[in-house]
Structure formats: structure tokens, C-alpha cells
Motif scaffolding. Structure first.
Motif, short mmCIF file in Angstrom:
data_model
loop_
_atom_site.label_atom_id
_atom_site.label_comp_id
_atom_site.label_asym_id
_atom_site.label_seq_id
_atom_site.Cartn_x
_atom_site.Cartn_y
_atom_site.Cartn_z
N GLY A 71 -30.07 -14.76 103.09
CA GLY A 71 -30.09 -13.42 103.65
C GLY A 71 -28.79 -12.65 103.58
N VAL A 72 -27.77 -13.22 102.95
CA VAL A 72 -26.50 -12.51 102.82
C VAL A 72 -26.66 -11.32 101.87
CG1 VAL A 72 -24.14 -12.68 101.87
CG2 VAL A 72 -25.03 -14.48 103.36
N ILE A 73 -26.01 -10.22 102.20
CA ILE A 73 -25.97 -9.03 101.34
C ILE A 73 -24.53 -8.73 100.97
CG2 ILE A 73 -26.40 -6.55 101.16
CD1 ILE A 73 -28.67 -6.96 103.24
N ILE A 74 -24.26 -8.63 99.68
CA ILE A 74 -22.97 -8.14 99.19
C ILE A 74 -23.26 -6.90 98.35
CG2 ILE A 74 -20.87 -8.64 97.91
CD1 ILE A 74 -21.35 -11.59 98.39
N HIS A 75 -22.75 -5.78 98.78
CA HIS A 75 -22.99 -4.50 98.12
C HIS A 75 -21.78 -3.62 98.38
CE1 HIS A 75 -25.47 -0.75 97.22
NE2 HIS A 75 -25.69 -1.55 96.18
N ALA A 76 -21.74 -2.41 97.81
CA ALA A 76 -20.55 -1.57 97.99
C ALA A 76 -20.84 -0.11 97.71
CB ALA A 76 -19.43 -2.06 97.06
N LEU A 77 -20.00 0.73 98.28
CA LEU A 77 -20.04 2.16 97.97
C LEU A 77 -19.64 2.38 96.52
CD1 LEU A 77 -18.24 3.54 101.17
CD2 LEU A 77 -20.71 3.46 100.72
N GLU A 78 -20.08 3.50 95.95
CA GLU A 78 -19.85 3.76 94.52
C GLU A 78 -18.37 3.78 94.18
OE1 GLU A 78 -20.07 7.94 96.32
OE2 GLU A 78 -20.92 5.97 96.69
N THR A 79 -18.03 3.14 93.08
CA THR A 79 -16.64 3.06 92.62
C THR A 79 -16.40 3.91 91.38
OG1 THR A 79 -17.28 1.01 91.49
CG2 THR A 79 -16.17 0.80 93.62
N GLU A 80 -17.42 4.64 90.97
CA GLU A 80 -17.33 5.49 89.77
C GLU A 80 -18.27 6.67 89.98
OE1 GLU A 80 -19.20 5.12 85.32
OE2 GLU A 80 -18.17 3.35 86.08
N LEU A 81 -17.88 7.82 89.48
CA LEU A 81 -18.77 8.98 89.50
C LEU A 81 -18.45 9.84 88.29
CD1 LEU A 81 -21.07 10.33 91.05
CD2 LEU A 81 -19.35 11.66 92.29
N ASP A 82 -19.48 10.06 87.46
CA ASP A 82 -19.33 10.83 86.23
C ASP A 82 -18.17 10.32 85.38
OD1 ASP A 82 -21.49 12.48 86.90
OD2 ASP A 82 -20.20 13.81 88.07
N GLY A 83 -18.09 8.99 85.30
CA GLY A 83 -17.10 8.36 84.43
C GLY A 83 -15.70 8.24 85.00
N LYS A 84 -15.50 8.69 86.23
CA LYS A 84 -14.17 8.63 86.85
C LYS A 84 -14.20 7.68 88.04
CE LYS A 84 -13.10 13.40 85.56
NZ LYS A 84 -12.80 14.76 86.07
N PRO A 85 -13.11 6.88 88.21
CA PRO A 85 -13.09 5.94 89.32
C PRO A 85 -13.00 6.64 90.68
CG PRO A 85 -10.99 5.93 88.18
CD PRO A 85 -11.91 6.78 87.36
N VAL A 86 -13.67 6.09 91.66
CA VAL A 86 -13.56 6.56 93.04
C VAL A 86 -12.58 5.61 93.73
CG1 VAL A 86 -14.81 7.09 95.17
CG2 VAL A 86 -15.94 7.41 92.95
#
Length: 205
Positions: A68-83
């Protein structure tokens, strides 16, 4: 399920997970996209390690990702550019989530990036680590919420704690020889490494 992520405006490439040859991913677990899993790792039934939004996700050698562990994350890229605000840096490399070596993520733990959990740390059942850094040799007791804080090496977080300010994190107790859970991680690591080895052997026989 082990498979590639899909291409979106926040994920320019479809990436296959990289999984150590001595790791075991249960058929009822999901490992998707830009995920790096080391050697001797046990990924248990119902776990979800999903590198399709924030990426990459890293789980180091000899660690375990329990049921039941979840590993996920907020977006680290948008339109080819790193966040950049959603990336963490460990040893000169950038990640959405970095879980180190010999880390135990107990049942129903949720690690949501940006997040770091360093080596030899135990994270107890139903805990949440979000936008936080947890040092090495720590014990996060069950039912803890960590958000936006940095936990120093060798500290423990009492069960049920909600830690949302750095002042609270700095006041966390130091693990001493008489702390009852100081050796908890060693036993959990032993069990899960043996399970990974055994299930892998069974799968290949």
C-alpha cells in the motif's frame, strides 16, 4: 505492473523503469515510468511507485516498499522546462523523490515529492512525507505527517505527530541507546531482503 509512463506536456519522454536484477516487484504492485530501483529491494503487493508526473523517483539498494505504499511527486517539468521548486538534489543529481539505501517504508506510507529520505531510516505505517527532507538513521513512528520540514540525522518522530514548522522539526528528540525503536529498521530490512530473494527465486524457478 511494470511499464512506461505516457508522454504529456509535463513528461516529454516515455521511460521504462530501471530495476535492479535482485529486486522483486510483486505482480500486484505498480512501478511506472522514470523510476530507479536498486538491488535487493522488495516492492510488496499494492505498492505504487509512479514516475509519470514528478521524476525521477529513486529507491536505493536494500530498501523496501511495503504493502500500500505510494511514491509519487509534483510535476518536475512543464512544456520541456524543469520545475526547479519540485526537484531535490542528492549527491549532485536531481530527483522528484529520493529514497536512500536501507530504508524501510512500512505499510501505507505515502512519500510525495519533492521529498528525500536518507539512508538507514524507518518510516512507520500510514505516515506521510511531503515537501520534506528526512535525514539518515531516523525513525518516523506510525501515523506521522511531515510537511515542509527538514529532519536532522538520528532523530525520531513520535507516533501521530504533525510536524509542519522547522521549529517543531528542530525540537524532535535524538535517538539514544534506550529508545525502544532504535533497532527497528535492522529487523525490517532483514525480513524484506529475505522475502525479495525468496520470491525472486520462486518466480524464476
Amino acid at each position: 505492473m511494470i511499464g512506461k509512463n505516457v508522454v504529456t506536456d509535463f513528461s516529454a519522454r516515455a521511460v521504462e523503469p530501471v530495476i535492479g536484477s535482485s529486486a522483486f516487484v510483486h505482480p500486484l504492485a505498480a512501478v511506472i515510468g522514470n523510476v530507479i530501483i536498486g538491488d535487493n529491494v522488495m516492492v510488496s503487493p499494492g505498492a505504487s511507485v509512479r514516475g509519470d508526473e514528478g521524476q525521477p523517483l529513486h529507491v536505493g539498494n536494500d530498501s523496501n516498499v511495503q504493502d500500500g505504499v505510494i511514491i509519487h511527486a509534483l510535476e518536475t517539468e512543464l512544456d520541456g522546462k524543469p520545475v526547479e521548486k519540485n526537484l531535490v538534489e542528492v549527491n549532485g543529481k536531481k530527483y522528484a523523490v529520493y529514497v536512500g539505501h536501507r530504508v524501510s517504508l512500512a505499510h501505507q506510507v505515502h512519500v510525495h515529492g519533492p521529498a528525500v529520505i536518507m539512508d538507514d531510516t524507518f518510516v512507520g505505517m500510514k505516515s506521510l512525507v511531503f515537501k520534506s527532507y528526512v535525514g539518515s538513521r531516523c525513525v518516523i513512528e506510525p501515523g506521522v505527517l511531515l510537511m515542509g520540514v527538514r529532519v536532522a540525522d538520528g532523530r525520531y518522530v513520535p507516533a501521530g505527530s504533525v510536524v509542519k514548522t522547522q521549529e517543531e522539526a528542530d525540537a524532535l528528540p535524538v535517538i539514544t541507546d534506550d529508545y525502544p525503536m532504535k533497532d527497528m529498521n535492522a529487523g525490517v530490512l532483514h525480513v524484506n531482503k529475505a522475502l525479495a530473494k525468496g520470491y525472486l527465486k520462486q518466480e524464476r524457478s
